[in-house]
Design an enzyme around this catalytic site. Structure first.
Site, mmCIF file in Angstrom:
data_model
loop_
_atom_site.group_PDB
_atom_site.id
_atom_site.type_symbol
_atom_site.label_atom_id
_atom_site.label_comp_id
_atom_site.label_asym_id
_atom_site.label_seq_id
_atom_site.Cartn_x
_atom_site.Cartn_y
_atom_site.Cartn_z
ATOM 1 N N ALA A 102 39.473 -7.605 -30.274
ATOM 2 C CA ALA A 102 38.719 -7.805 -29.226
ATOM 3 C C ALA A 102 37.651 -6.794 -29.553
ATOM 4 C CB ALA A 102 39.363 -7.884 -28.126
ATOM 5 N N HIS A 192 37.271 -3.022 -22.731
ATOM 6 C CA HIS A 192 37.693 -2.217 -23.476
ATOM 7 C C HIS A 192 36.449 -1.071 -23.736
ATOM 8 C CE1 HIS A 192 40.875 -4.514 -25.331
ATOM 9 N NE2 HIS A 192 40.505 -5.605 -24.772
#
Length: 251
Positions: A102, A192
């Site tokens: 990711a 993130h």
């Protein structure tokens, strides 16, 4: 290629291989996490590379068998590697390969880590919906639910810390990467942030990933495509991915 797991990641990877999305790579077989040991052993033998996309609970056994049988394994359940005694006890010529999943920037940060003398500061902040983290869904504002090492994050949140483990193993190790996990009731995707500071530079990466609806909010949709890109790189002999040699200590 052999795929272990038919969920959000494994199902898409198997379908992509079956369609021929990765030139030079084909799907030999795909099993689910409930397959019997004899089926698992036969599937490992049948393919040159195994893709593990099951659960942390199943992954350790699959990794151990695959490495011992001399096959490379692309591991999606990276949290399985956080157990302190797991990597050192592995034995065999096979390699463990972690896709970036990711997040990204591994090429730059791995290079920066080579210049590290124990002074680099590395941090990974993950923001997810409360339900994906087992937090109170009635939260009114973002709440920090974890702060600690990548190893501890993986042991506490094994299904949501795979990117942290991959980043740690690519750079400063499981016990030096600081991980912060936030539960945000307003999050419409997974966020993130990766921060790095050392003598060679200061870097910050931000990622906003769509969540795969089949994962219950735990998996970014980009992850399966990261696995396919990693397989393509293995076939070409170059490309993304973190290789962990069995027998290491993960530090």
């Amino acid at each position: 290629m052999t795929v272990m797991g038919r969920g959000a990641i494994g199902g898409l990877v198997a379908a992509g291989l079956a369609r021929g999305d990765v030139p030079g790579c084909s799907l030999v077989t795909a099993l689910n996490s409930r397959s019997e040991r004899t089926q698992v052993l036969a599937a490992i033998r049948a393919g040159d590379v195994v893709v593990e996309a099951t659960t942390v609970e199943s992954a350790q056994a699959i990794i151990g068998l695959t490495v011992a049988m001399g096959r490379d394994i692309v591991v999606c359940s990276a949290g399985a590697l956080a157990e302190p005694n797991f990597l050192p006890q592995l034995s065999g010529p096979g390699r463990i390969i972690l896709p970036a999943g990711a997040i990204g920037g591994f090429d730059l940060l791995a290079a920066a880590a080579r210049a590290d003398r124990g002074e680099a500061r590395a941090q990974h902040i993950t923001v997810k919906r409360a339900a994906a983290l087992g937090a109170d869904p009635a939260l009114a504002e973002p709440v920090e639910v974890f702060r600690g090492s990548a190893r501890d994050a993986a042991l506490r949140y094994p299904r949501t810390s795979n990117s942290s483990v991959a980043l740690a193993l690519a750079t400063v190790g499981l016990d030096r990467l600081e991980v912060i996990v936030m539960a945000d009731p307003a999050a419409d995707c997974t966020h993130h942030t990766v921060r790095w500071s050392s003598a060679v530079g200061r870097y910050e990466f931000r990622f906003h990933n769509t969540v795969d609806p089949a994962s219950g909010g735990k998996t970014s949709a980009i992850t399966a495509w990261s696995v396919l890109e990693t397989l393509s790189g293995l076939h070409r002999g170059v490309g993304p991915g973190v290789v962990v040699q069995p027998g290491g200590d993960g530090s």
